[in-house]
Write a protein that holds these residues in place. Structure first.
Motif, PDB file in Angstrom:
ATOM      1  N   ARG A   1       0.827  -1.214   0.000  1.00 32.62           N
ATOM      2  CA  ARG A   1       0.000   0.000   0.000  1.00 32.62           C
ATOM      3  C   ARG A   1       0.856   1.257   0.000  1.00 32.62           C
ATOM      4  NH1 ARG A   1      -5.460  -0.068   1.532  1.00 32.62           N
ATOM      5  NH2 ARG A   1      -6.257  -2.154   1.868  1.00 32.62           N
TER       6      ARG A   1
ATOM      7  N   LEU B   1       2.191   1.833  -3.417  1.00 30.93           N
ATOM      8  CA  LEU B   1       1.142   2.353  -4.284  1.00 30.93           C
ATOM      9  C   LEU B   1       0.900   3.837  -4.016  1.00 30.93           C
ATOM     10  CD1 LEU B   1      -1.547  -0.483  -4.270  1.00 30.93           C
ATOM     11  CD2 LEU B   1      -0.004   0.141  -6.116  1.00 30.93           C
TER      12      LEU B   1
ATOM     13  N   LEU C   1      -1.250   5.922  -6.516  1.00 26.77           N
ATOM     14  CA  LEU C   1      -2.276   4.950  -6.851  1.00 26.77           C
ATOM     15  C   LEU C   1      -2.992   4.527  -5.577  1.00 26.77           C
ATOM     16  CD1 LEU C   1      -0.237   2.686  -9.293  1.00 26.77           C
ATOM     17  CD2 LEU C   1      -1.945   4.384  -9.917  1.00 26.77           C
ATOM     18  N   ARG C   2      -4.148   3.895  -5.744  1.00 26.98           N
ATOM     19  CA  ARG C   2      -4.888   3.335  -4.609  1.00 26.98           C
ATOM     20  C   ARG C   2      -5.246   1.892  -4.947  1.00 26.98           C
ATOM     21  NH1 ARG C   2     -10.724   3.910  -5.597  1.00 26.98           N
ATOM     22  NH2 ARG C   2     -10.946   5.039  -7.554  1.00 26.98           N
ATOM     23  N   PRO C   3      -5.534   1.052  -3.940  1.00 26.63           N
ATOM     24  CA  PRO C   3      -5.808  -0.362  -4.228  1.00 26.63           C
ATOM     25  C   PRO C   3      -7.024  -0.581  -5.117  1.00 26.63           C
ATOM     26  CG  PRO C   3      -5.312  -0.085  -1.920  1.00 26.63           C
ATOM     27  CD  PRO C   3      -5.414   1.282  -2.499  1.00 26.63           C
TER      28      PRO C   3
ATOM     29  N   ALA D   1      -4.521  -1.526  -9.765  1.00 32.61           N
ATOM     30  CA  ALA D   1      -4.641  -0.328  -8.932  1.00 32.61           C
ATOM     31  C   ALA D   1      -5.193   0.825  -9.759  1.00 32.61           C
ATOM     32  CB  ALA D   1      -3.282   0.042  -8.348  1.00 32.61           C
TER      33      ALA D   1
END
Length: 171
Positions: A37, A40, A45-47, A83
């Motif tokens: 995480r 990212l 980015l996000r999951p 992502a």
């Protein structure tokens, strides 16, 4: 003197590595296309709702290949291709957040805005107002009515203040 309390030993749940549901990688063996995480977040980015694909073992469990990692320092690996980009807040959302933070950092009695959140639930005001030192703050007001600094804010403390010694006069 009261008796010493006996500490209970925590029971360690050990699961063999071959029966775990997620694949485990050591820190040096992590394949391309997987990221934690934090990695990212660095890539903005996000999951995006995906579940973890693998587990990144901690340093302790890297030396124990027969047991799976159950430590809280393990990291869950997510796929980078699934992502999504981070969501950017609108101007109205940023404005609402600024107003909320201003409400948390402004004293309701002296209308003075600080650079940190005030204990409004417990004290109800800033420390000088809670101690009754509000009358001493009146001389700090500007002619336009703003307390303290021109924008009505109390500036954060300078880390260098008080560290320099004054030069001693020669005797």
């Amino acid at each position: 003197m009261p008796g010493t309390r006996k500490r209970r030993r925590k029971t360690v749940v050990r699961v063999p590595r071959d029966t775990t549901t997620l694949v485990e990688y050591d820190r040096a063996d992590c394949p391309e296309g997987l990221a934690t995480r934090r990695q990212l977040r660095e890539r903005e980015l996000r999951p995006g709702g995906q579940t973890p694909v693998a587990v990144l073992c901690c340093r302790v469990c890297a030396n124990r290949p027969q047991w799976s990692c159950r430590h809280p320092t393990r990291g869950f690996l997510l796929r980078v291709d699934l992502a999504k980009p981070k969501r950017i807040p609108s101007l109205a959302q940023e404005w609402a957040l600024d107003r909320a933070m201003a409400a948390r950092s402004t004293c309701p009695q002296s209308k003075r805005r600080y650079w940190f959140c005030l204990p409004l639930r417990t004290q109800g005001s800033c420390d000088p107002c809670a101690r009754g030192l509000r009358a001493q703050l009146r001389h700090l007001r500007h002619s336009c009515g703003h307390p303290g600094t021109p924008a009505g804010r109390v500036t954060p403390p300078d880390s260098r203040v008080g560290r320099r010694r004054q030069a001693q006069p020669p005797r």
